[in-house]
Structure formats: C-alpha cells, structure tokens
Write a protein that holds these residues in place. Structure first.
Motif, mmCIF file in Angstrom:
data_model
loop_
_atom_site.group_PDB
_atom_site.id
_atom_site.type_symbol
_atom_site.label_atom_id
_atom_site.label_comp_id
_atom_site.label_asym_id
_atom_site.label_seq_id
_atom_site.Cartn_x
_atom_site.Cartn_y
_atom_site.Cartn_z
ATOM 1 N N GLY A 1 0.868 -1.206 -0.116
ATOM 2 C CA GLY A 1 0.082 0.098 0.081
ATOM 3 C C GLY A 1 0.885 1.338 0.150
ATOM 4 N N THR A 2 2.033 1.186 0.568
ATOM 5 C CA THR A 2 2.750 2.513 1.036
ATOM 6 C C THR A 2 3.571 2.618 -0.573
ATOM 7 O OG1 THR A 2 3.314 1.924 3.177
ATOM 8 C CG2 THR A 2 4.904 3.322 2.282
ATOM 9 N N VAL A 3 4.006 1.424 -1.173
ATOM 10 C CA VAL A 3 4.650 1.787 -2.560
ATOM 11 C C VAL A 3 3.516 2.421 -3.441
ATOM 12 C CG1 VAL A 3 5.490 0.485 -4.444
ATOM 13 C CG2 VAL A 3 6.116 -0.228 -2.004
ATOM 14 N N ALA A 4 2.263 2.039 -3.261
ATOM 15 C CA ALA A 4 1.253 2.132 -4.406
ATOM 16 C C ALA A 4 0.878 3.729 -3.996
ATOM 17 C CB ALA A 4 -0.129 1.458 -4.176
ATOM 18 N N GLY A 5 1.006 3.848 -2.658
ATOM 19 C CA GLY A 5 0.772 5.535 -2.339
ATOM 20 C C GLY A 5 1.659 6.494 -2.677
ATOM 21 N N ALA A 6 2.821 5.958 -2.694
ATOM 22 C CA ALA A 6 3.967 6.842 -3.204
ATOM 23 C C ALA A 6 3.906 6.978 -4.744
ATOM 24 C CB ALA A 6 5.536 6.388 -3.004
ATOM 25 N N LEU A 7 3.457 5.727 -5.430
ATOM 26 C CA LEU A 7 3.172 5.944 -6.778
ATOM 27 C C LEU A 7 1.958 6.732 -7.124
ATOM 28 C CD1 LEU A 7 3.558 2.025 -7.940
ATOM 29 C CD2 LEU A 7 5.298 4.123 -8.885
ATOM 30 N N LEU A 8 0.961 6.514 -6.441
ATOM 31 C CA LEU A 8 -0.184 7.431 -6.639
ATOM 32 C C LEU A 8 0.052 8.776 -6.620
ATOM 33 C CD1 LEU A 8 -3.366 7.268 -7.217
ATOM 34 C CD2 LEU A 8 -3.515 7.419 -4.724
ATOM 35 N N MET A 9 0.699 9.486 -5.590
ATOM 36 C CA MET A 9 0.982 10.582 -5.433
ATOM 37 C C MET A 9 1.929 11.073 -6.384
ATOM 38 S SD MET A 9 -0.920 11.078 -3.024
ATOM 39 C CE MET A 9 -0.923 12.484 -2.501
ATOM 40 N N GLN A 10 2.785 10.484 -7.000
ATOM 41 C CA GLN A 10 3.810 10.825 -8.227
ATOM 42 C C GLN A 10 3.012 10.842 -9.455
ATOM 43 O OE1 GLN A 10 7.061 11.351 -8.347
ATOM 44 N NE2 GLN A 10 6.969 11.374 -10.700
ATOM 45 N N LEU A 11 1.807 10.094 -9.532
ATOM 46 C CA LEU A 11 1.063 9.955 -10.796
ATOM 47 C C LEU A 11 0.238 11.228 -10.833
ATOM 48 C CD1 LEU A 11 1.191 8.182 -13.367
ATOM 49 C CD2 LEU A 11 -0.583 6.684 -12.245
ATOM 50 N N ILE A 12 -0.068 11.444 -9.949
ATOM 51 C CA ILE A 12 -1.236 12.744 -9.775
ATOM 52 C C ILE A 12 -0.455 13.962 -10.150
ATOM 53 C CG2 ILE A 12 -2.325 14.264 -8.198
ATOM 54 C CD1 ILE A 12 -3.177 11.924 -6.418
ATOM 55 N N THR A 13 0.757 14.087 -9.594
ATOM 56 C CA THR A 13 1.515 15.373 -9.997
ATOM 57 C C THR A 13 1.835 15.138 -11.507
ATOM 58 O OG1 THR A 13 2.746 15.156 -8.021
ATOM 59 C CG2 THR A 13 3.563 16.797 -9.489
ATOM 60 N N TYR A 14 2.208 14.187 -11.889
ATOM 61 C CA TYR A 14 2.661 14.031 -13.274
ATOM 62 C C TYR A 14 1.334 14.323 -14.279
ATOM 63 C CZ TYR A 14 3.441 11.550 -17.776
ATOM 64 O OH TYR A 14 3.571 11.234 -19.007
ATOM 65 N N THR A 15 0.265 13.717 -13.899
ATOM 66 C CA THR A 15 -0.715 13.779 -14.653
ATOM 67 C C THR A 15 -1.503 15.222 -14.812
ATOM 68 O OG1 THR A 15 -1.792 11.962 -13.971
ATOM 69 C CG2 THR A 15 -3.446 13.228 -14.873
ATOM 70 N N LEU A 16 -1.298 16.166 -13.864
ATOM 71 C CA LEU A 16 -1.565 17.494 -13.719
ATOM 72 C C LEU A 16 -0.566 18.326 -14.475
ATOM 73 C CD1 LEU A 16 -2.938 17.723 -10.074
ATOM 74 C CD2 LEU A 16 -4.603 17.783 -12.258
ATOM 75 N N VAL A 17 0.552 17.965 -14.271
ATOM 76 C CA VAL A 17 1.493 18.646 -14.919
ATOM 77 C C VAL A 17 1.681 18.472 -16.383
ATOM 78 C CG1 VAL A 17 4.244 19.065 -15.153
ATOM 79 C CG2 VAL A 17 3.185 19.022 -12.857
ATOM 80 N N ALA A 18 1.342 17.161 -16.768
ATOM 81 C CA ALA A 18 1.270 16.746 -18.226
ATOM 82 C C ALA A 18 0.198 17.498 -18.880
ATOM 83 C CB ALA A 18 1.236 15.345 -18.368
ATOM 84 N N GLN A 19 -0.940 17.929 -18.294
ATOM 85 C CA GLN A 19 -2.019 18.957 -18.666
ATOM 86 C C GLN A 19 -1.946 20.253 -18.602
ATOM 87 O OE1 GLN A 19 -4.610 17.068 -20.220
ATOM 88 N NE2 GLN A 19 -3.241 15.250 -19.716
ATOM 89 N N ASP A 20 -0.472 20.697 -18.107
ATOM 90 C CA ASP A 20 -0.135 21.989 -17.969
ATOM 91 C C ASP A 20 -0.695 22.747 -16.908
ATOM 92 O OD1 ASP A 20 1.602 22.136 -20.202
ATOM 93 O OD2 ASP A 20 0.261 22.663 -21.669
ATOM 94 N N ILE A 21 -1.076 22.001 -15.998
ATOM 95 C CA ILE A 21 -1.573 22.684 -14.583
ATOM 96 C C ILE A 21 -0.262 22.661 -13.730
ATOM 97 C CG2 ILE A 21 -3.145 22.146 -12.753
ATOM 98 C CD1 ILE A 21 -4.732 20.385 -14.860
ATOM 99 N N THR A 22 -0.217 23.686 -13.067
ATOM 100 C CA THR A 22 1.120 23.993 -12.279
ATOM 101 C C THR A 22 1.137 23.047 -11.274
ATOM 102 O OG1 THR A 22 0.110 25.932 -10.797
ATOM 103 C CG2 THR A 22 0.965 26.465 -12.906
ATOM 104 N N ASN A 23 2.559 23.087 -10.616
ATOM 105 C CA ASN A 23 2.596 22.148 -9.522
ATOM 106 C C ASN A 23 1.909 22.534 -8.434
ATOM 107 O OD1 ASN A 23 4.136 20.103 -8.724
ATOM 108 N ND2 ASN A 23 5.594 21.319 -7.562
ATOM 109 N N SER A 24 1.691 23.927 -8.194
ATOM 110 C CA SER A 24 0.984 24.415 -6.935
ATOM 111 C C SER A 24 -0.405 23.798 -6.895
ATOM 112 C CB SER A 24 0.927 25.884 -7.044
ATOM 113 O OG SER A 24 2.093 26.564 -7.386
ATOM 114 N N VAL A 25 -1.042 23.827 -8.019
ATOM 115 C CA VAL A 25 -2.222 23.078 -8.122
ATOM 116 C C VAL A 25 -2.372 21.603 -7.823
ATOM 117 C CG1 VAL A 25 -4.326 22.487 -9.688
ATOM 118 C CG2 VAL A 25 -3.149 24.830 -9.898
#
Lengths: 342, 550
Positions: free
Chosen positions: A291-315
């Motif tokens: 779960g912890t590994v998945a949790g780290a992956l999930l948080m990483q992926l959320i950032t990646y997804t938003l940044v890939a959609q040109d949404i800033t890191n702050s968001v």
C-alpha cells in the motif's frame, strides 16, 4: 455485537447474508465499507489514474516516460517504507528529510574513499541519527513527533555546516547509480524494489515485524507480554534513518550533485502522505508495505498527470492535499464506526 | 428526604405522576434477522431499584438502548410517565428525564468534579461561567447525595469509584426520573460499591426509579427490590428480589434446572486440590514506596492462593511486583527455589511466571491483531527460527489452545476486538499458557465476562491447579475468592493482615477480616431501608496516581 449488526442493516438494506444468527463476527468482511476502502482505495486510485493517462496523456506508455516516473518515485518509496514502519509503531519520523540532506552533505567529503566508502559513511550518518531518535523515543519516552522534529531542524543545520555550498559530484560510481541500469531497469528502481521486498519480508515473516505491530497496537500489553519494546522501537527508528540515508544516496546519484540546503526538503511530508494514502493507520498496529509503494506511486502519478495537462505544480499540491484528507477521512470514519459498535 | 435532589434552576423537581415511571410492553427488536428482543414487558415503579440481569447476549444492552433512544423498537410500546415515547437519540431521553450511567465513565478527566456535573449547563453570569455558583451548586448536590469529594478536584485525579459517583450526581442534576445504571460497579471496590449504593438508595427514596445491571450477583440483593431476568431476548422472570433464591436466579439466567446448578454450586470451582509440600512460589519482603510494605506469600504446586483486600490494599500491585512490572525497593521472589531477579518482566516470564492482568483492554489484548497473533504474542521468539516466524508452529499452538479453552471465534484470523469479553479473556489465558508457566498470577480473571464464560474460566483455574501450577488469584467477588482458593491471604494497606484456610475460609470470616473490625454486613442480606443511604461510607478522593485498584 447487536449494534454491530445494526450498522450493517443500516447501511446495506440488502437481505441479510447467510451468516449464522448471532455471529456478528464476520460482518467486517461482508461489505466494502470504510475499512475496505482504506485498505484498497489506493490501488483503485492508481488503476484509475493509469487508465486516465493512457487515454488522455500522449506518450504516457512510452519507455522514456515510464522510466522517468519510476526513477523519480524510487527514493520516495524508500523513505516511505521506513516511515511506514515508524507509523506502524504509532510513531512518526519527521527527521527523514534532514537525514537525506546529512547524507548528501557527507558524501562529497568522503568520496575519496571510493563510491562504496562514501555511501557507507552516508548510511552510517542515517543510522546514527535514527539511533538517536530511537533512544530518545524509546528510553527517555519523548513523543516521537517532538523528538524527530528537533532532529529535523538540528540535523538540517548541521548538514549545511558540514556540507556547505552545493557541490557537483563527478564520480563514475554515483553516475552509474543515478543513470545506469541493469537489463534496462534503472539501478535506482532496482534498489527501491529490493528494499520493498526486504521490508515486506521483515514485516510479514519475522518476529521483529510481528512485535512491531503488536507494540503499535497496544504497547502496554506488549510490554507485559515480555516483548523487547525498547529494542524494537529503537530499531525501527534506526531502520527509518537507514532508509532515509539510502534515499539520499539515490538522489545524490541522480542529481550528480549534493545540495544539503534543499535536498530532501519536505520529503517527510511526502512520505507520510504515501503511507497514509496507502492505508497504514496513523494510530499504529499495521504496516501496509505494498500500500505504501502504491501510495507513493499514486502521489507521483497525480503530479505527473496534472503537470502533463499543463496544470502548475502548485495546483498539483492542492490536489494532493485533497487526497490526503480523503485518506485520513477514510481512517477516521472507520474508527468512529468501530467505536460506535463497541 | 426533605431536599429536592434536583438542582436545575427553574425546573420543578419532577412532575407529579402516579403509577409506573416506565411501562414497556411487547418490545421486539431484531438486527439483520437476528432477534435481540422478543416481546419484552417491563415496569419500573417510582422509588424502585429494579435489577436487570441476564447473560451476555440475553438482550440487556439492546433493551437499555431501546429505552434511551439509541435503537428504535421494531414493535411494542414504551410509556414514560404514562405517555408513549419513542426517543430518536439519547439526548432526547436525557432531556425527558431518563439518564444512563455506563460502566466506562463518560466524563472529562481534566475538568473538575463541578465542571463535569454541570458540563453544558454551567450557571452563567454576564455571559461567562460563574465558577463560584458552579462550585457551590455542585458542593450542595454532592453533599445531599452523601458523596465526600472536593468538587474543585480534577476528576482524573480521583479514584474510579468517586468518578462513578460523580457520573451519578450528574445524572441526578439533570432532573432524572429514571436512572439506568449499566454495570456501574464492575470497576469498583467493595467499599466504593457501598457508597454508590447509598447514593442510589437516597435517589430511590426521593422517588426516582433505577434500573440496575450488574454481573456481580451479590449486589442485586444488596440494592434491588425487584428483578427482571432476560434470556435470549425474553423476560423470563419478574418478581421481588428478596423472594428469588440465588441458585434459582443463576438457573433462570442460564436456562438450566435448579437441581443441576445446586449440584454444581454457583461457581464452577471443585474441591481443594492435591498439593505438593514445598512452595513453588515463594515471595517475601516486597516493598514498593507508598504501595506495599513487606508483602510475602507462598504457593505450593497445585495450590490456588487467593489474595483478598479492599481498594488500595495492594493486591494488583503485589501481583505486578512479583511479575517484575513494578519497581520495587526490595523484593525476594523465588520460583522452585531459584531466585528471580526483580524488575524485569522478561526474566519473570523465563522463570515461569505469568500474569493475567486485570485490565483486559489496556493491558491485555492487541485489539486489531488476530486471535492467532494475540495467542502467540508472548512466545514469538520460540515460534521462530533465525528471526523468521514459522506459521505452521504457530497454527499448531493456536489450534491446540482454541480447542482446549473452547475459544469461540469465526477463525483464528478473526480480530480479537470482535470477540466477546469472555472469549477475549480466554485468548489472553491461552497467551499465558503458551509460555508454559509454573506460576500463574490471575488478577480478576472473571471480571466483566458473562456467567457461562465465568464458569468455564473458573473450571479452568481448577484444572490448571490440578496440573500442578501454583495459582495466585485476585478477585473482588467474595464467592469466587472463597470457593476458588485453597487459602486466602488478606492484604490491608499494603501489608499482609491475615490468612484464612480450612474451615475458617468462609465468606463471613473473610468479610470480617476485610472489614477489619467493622461489624459485618452481609452483602446478601435484605436491602436496608431507604433511610440508611445517608449513613453510607464516604469514599475519600485518593491522591493522584494512587487510584490503582487494590
């Protein structure tokens, strides 16, 4: 018991399951409730986010993109696994970011002893810091949040003094660690995988792991059952320090540089987030490695997804905050329901 | 009682009402198809103390929850002061005048007694809490109730008994017409119980109706005038308390024939045990500052030694000192002639001492771990090779004990917190038996568990003694101590004050030694008249940290 069943009847008006009458015991396994969501929500989220990205993010499934994601998340996973063990005892370790900085600070000083020598010194720094935190918590009885907060602040300062300015590291060993790979898998990722497997074995197969979770579940009862409470607690913080130092080593390899002032800053919070989102209760008593590994992956992926959609890191950070609140809500909700049954 | 017992400003001390306070008829409640209550009838008269008894699962808790608005009845009617009521939440019941006091005290430990009593209803002046009026009102109230306590003291610094009485005072201050006491005495000492009963009688004399739930049978005759027995969700008996014989009551609760119970006695202890000669456990000169003074005792193999005493006499402390959990300034503990170094639990465990502690929740179970892991907890290193646990060995061990102690769980993987109190206790006993102890220290082994499990645990104690263990038994239940022990060592104020064995080991004799010169008052005697409440023994607040039970 009766009220326990009542909750089931209240939330799920479906016909009663074929459990023997009066045996409310099996209720918790009957329905996807808060507990189920706390345990498995992270996997659901991860799968959903992967599917979303496959659909909307160009080149998401490309090797280069995947590799970048994995390399970025690997050190986080390593720190988070240490954090998960500490949280499993009902404690918390705020010093992990400072430990990473300290490791980064000593590596350039000892790089003359070779790659392995410098790594060893860096890891020892983490072990010493963990031993200090563990002793203060286990033997003096200082609250973990206070003990590790003090170390977090003090050690970051010490790292700045010891390490000074940002230094680039031109060591072939560190370059290989940071950017090389084995059969196409980056070394950094391999290290994270090995650590995850080792921690999983430690938690699920060893006396130490069972004792750790018992202490987190009821420290007083564990003490009366003759468990080496102080030793286990100290060891847990040592392991957390060691893993934080290892994450520091990985980051130095990846950056080809050491910057004690910024390296590992706020990592403690990222790690706590990964652990909580991964379903490990903050109250202790359980450690969810996968779960912890998945949790780290999930948080990483959320950032990646938003940044890939040109949404800033702050968001992206704000979205992460929402995820954390949801994860903690799932935990608190479960506990409340449990209390109302008692 | 010339004073009104209620102090809520502006409210009369209860509307005048003739006839029963509560009339319950045909109440039925089921959960997911399982019947918890099946047509229960119940009547509570003003000034009555009504016992509600039954095994765990008989429906007592559900019944109380229906009365107080936690659950809604599926069928049937509840009339309060003659009017049909259906409270939708506990606060409504409380506002109407039905207060409930629980076994676990629902007060704020860091607030003072007065603040707790008037929590949420503080007297105000210029919009701020009027502390002086608050303390004055509270002081008047506790004085009328005959509770000796400083209302400005922090609640958490007081003994559990006093806290329970503060809870009662709070219930009274809310202008309650009906007070439901759900096992209020399970963590109280004999003397505290007497005081609580005094307060309860005072209340009853003023016209309040009380519903009293307790696992301690003795208390029923001491306090209650009427009894209703629940079994399997039905009210199987209602009648005057004094007319009901003890064996008959147990028979009603268990649903057995009176002749069976009589043959077996009301506890499940057999005759005395075969005993070796040399003591297996030999303890002497145990000193703990402010707690124990030179306590000593011996136990031979196969012997059950009871440890009696009142609150603060040092019974639990004695067990904990023997077990190495309490720092002693002097202690000589020997097991089988070998000295055990004091102050280390793990050394005591290795020497073959096990302690089943009194507080099952705080010091016993690891609630979120499985039955299996709880049983194996103390022997994990033995179940491992090179630090890796062997599940096969643990499973074999757990299987043995679950069968031997008849632990009822859906599987060894079930979480311990989901089990009943009796089964949790058996899990803990299994944990200690797995360490293969030679000396077993039992602190209130049957507290708060239902009658069936109680008998099983009592039978098990006998069995263990027969197998040659030396058992030291602490119990607040007179019967259990007298029938279960071969010999009883009595503690008073941290020192041994007497010993009873052979023919002298009777309830009456024990009570005399415990009372220490105070004329004996048999707990199973007829309930004293309402006037005696004012003479109740005051319970003094203990010093902070001194509220450990004897």
């Amino acid at each position: 018991m009766a009220e326990h069943t009542a909750t089931a009847a209240g939330t799920a008006p479906a016909p009663p399951p074929a459990a023997p009458p009066g045996e409310a015991a099996t209720t918790s396994r009957r329905r996807p409730d808060g507990e189920w969501f706390r345990r498995n929500g992270v996997y659901l989220g991860l799968v959903a986010l992967v599917l979303v990205n496959l659909a909307i993010t160009p080149n998401f499934a490309s090797t280069g993109s995947l590799r970048l994601q994995m390399v970025q998340v690997a050190p986080i996973i390593v720190v988070s696994l240490g954090m998960a063990m500490v949280i499993g005892t009902g404690g918390i370790d705020l010093s992990v970011g400072a430990v990473m900085a300290m490791t980064a600070a000593v590596i350039p000083l000892y790089i003359g002893y070779g790659t392995l020598g410098a790594i060893a010194v860096g890891l020892i720094a983490g072990v010493l810091s963990g031993a200090l935190a563990g002793s203060v918590v286990a033997r003096i009885g200082v609250q973990p949040i206070i003990a590790t907060l003090a170390i977090m602040v003090g050690l970051r300062g010490l790292a700045n003094i010891v390490g000074g300015q940002i230094k680039s590291i031109r060591d072939p060993g560190f370059r290989e660690l940071g950017s090389g790979d084995l059969f196409g898998v980056p070394w950094v990722v391999l290290v994270a995988i090995v650590v995850a497997v080792l921690v999983w074995v430690l938690m699920s197969r060893t006396t130490f792991g069972r004792q750790l979770m018992a202490i987190g579940g009821n420290a007083r009862a564990s003490q009366l059952a003759g468990l080496p409470v102080k030793r286990v607690l100290t060891t847990v913080y040592v392991l957390s320090g060691l893993l934080a130092a290892l994450a520091g080593v990985l980051l130095v390899g990846r950056n080809q540089a050491s910057d004690p002032a910024t390296l590992g800053r706020l990592v403690e919070l990222t790690a706590i987030t990964a652990v909580v989102v991964g379903g490990t209760p903050l109250t202790g008593g359980q450690v969810r490695v996968l779960g912890t590994v998945a949790g780290a992956l999930l948080m990483q992926l959320i950032t990646y997804t938003l940044v890939a959609q040109d949404i800033t890191n702050s968001v992206a950070q704000m979205v992460q905050a929402v995820i954390v609140v949801l994860a903690v809500y799932a935990q608190v909700g479960t506990r409340k329901r449990r209390r109302s049954r008692a | 009682m010339s004073h009104p017992l209620t102090t809520t400003p502006g409210r009369p001390p209860g509307r005048p009402h003739d006839g029963p306070l509560l009339t319950v008829s045909g109440v039925t409640k089921s959960f997911a198809g399982v019947h918890a209550l099946r047509g229960v009838d119940f009547t509570l008269e003003p000034g009555s103390v009504h016992a509600l008894v039954g095994e765990n699962g008989a429906g007592k808790s559900t019944f109380i929850k229906v009365l107080t608005g936690v659950h809604a009845a599926d069928a049937g009617e509840v009339r309060f002061l003659g009017d049909p009521v259906a409270f939708s939440r506990p606060a409504d019941a409380q506002d109407a005048g039905i207060s409930t006091i629980y076994q676990e005290i629902n007060l704020v430990p860091l607030l003072t007694v007065a603040q707790n009593i008037y929590l949420g209803r503080e007297p105000r002046r210029f919009g701020l809490v009027d502390t002086r009026a608050l303390n004055r009102q509270a002081a008047e109230l506790v004085q009328r109730l005959g509770i000796e306590v400083d209302v400005r003291a922090e609640l958490g610094s007081l003994g559990l008994g006093v806290q329970q009485m503060v809870a009662l005072a709070r219930a009274v201050s809310i202008d309650a017409r009906v007070v439901i006491m759900d096992e209020p005495t399970s963590s109280l000492e004999v003397r505290e119980v007497e005081t609580l009963f005094g307060v309860a009688r005072t209340l009853a004399a003023s016209g309040v109706g009380l519903v009293f739930v307790s696992h301690r049978l003795d208390e029923l005759w001491a306090l209650c005038d009427t009894v209703t027995v629940l079994r399997d969700g039905r009210a199987v008996h209602t009648g005057p308390m004094a007319d009901l014989e003890r064996v008959k009551l147990v028979a009603l609760m268990l649903g057995r024939e009176v002749s069976d119970v009589r043959a077996e006695g009301t506890t499940d202890f057999g005759a005395s045990h075969a005993q070796g000669d040399a003591p297996l456990l030999s303890v002497s000169g145990v000193d703990v500052p402010n707690r124990l003074r030179g306590v000593g005792l011996t136990a031979r193999p196969g012997e059950v030694v009871g440890l009696g005493g009142l609150l603060g006499s040092g019974r639990s402390e004695t067990l904990k000192a023997i077990y190495g959990d309490l720092t002693t300034t002097a202690a000589d503990v020997e097991v089988g002639g070998t000295k055990v170094k004091a102050g280390s639990v793990s050394r005591s465990l290795r020497a073959g001492i096990a302690l089943l502690s009194e507080d099952r929740k705080a010091e016993g179970i690891v609630p979120d771990m499985s039955v299996r892991d709880n049983i194996a907890l103390a022997v994990l290193p033995k179940m491992a090779r090179g630090g890796m646990v062997s599940d096969a060995r643990i499973d074999a061990l757990v299987d043995t004990f679950m069968r031997r102690l008849q632990i009822k769980a859906s599987s060894p993987r079930q979480k311990v917190r989901e089990l009943s109190g009796g089964n949790q206790q058996k899990v803990l006993i299994a944990r200690w038996l797995a360490t293969e102890p030679r000396v077993f220290l039992l602190d209130e082994p049957t507290r708060g568990i239902d009658v069936g499990a109680k008998r099983e645990v009592q039978g098990l104690i006998d069995e263990l003694a027969d197998q040659g263990l030396a058992v030291v038994l602490v119990s607040s239940e007179m019967d259990e101590l007298v029938e279960g022990s071969d010999r009883v060592v009595v503690l008073h104020d941290g020192a041994v004050s007497g010993e009873l064995d052979g023919d002298r080991l009777t309830s009456a004799e024990l009570l005399r030694v415990l009372a220490g010169g105070i004329p004996d008052e048999h707990p199973t005697g007829p309930p004293p008249g309402p006037g005696t409440g004012a003479n109740a023994v005051g319970t003094h607040p203990t010093t902070p940290g001194g509220d450990h039970r004897g």
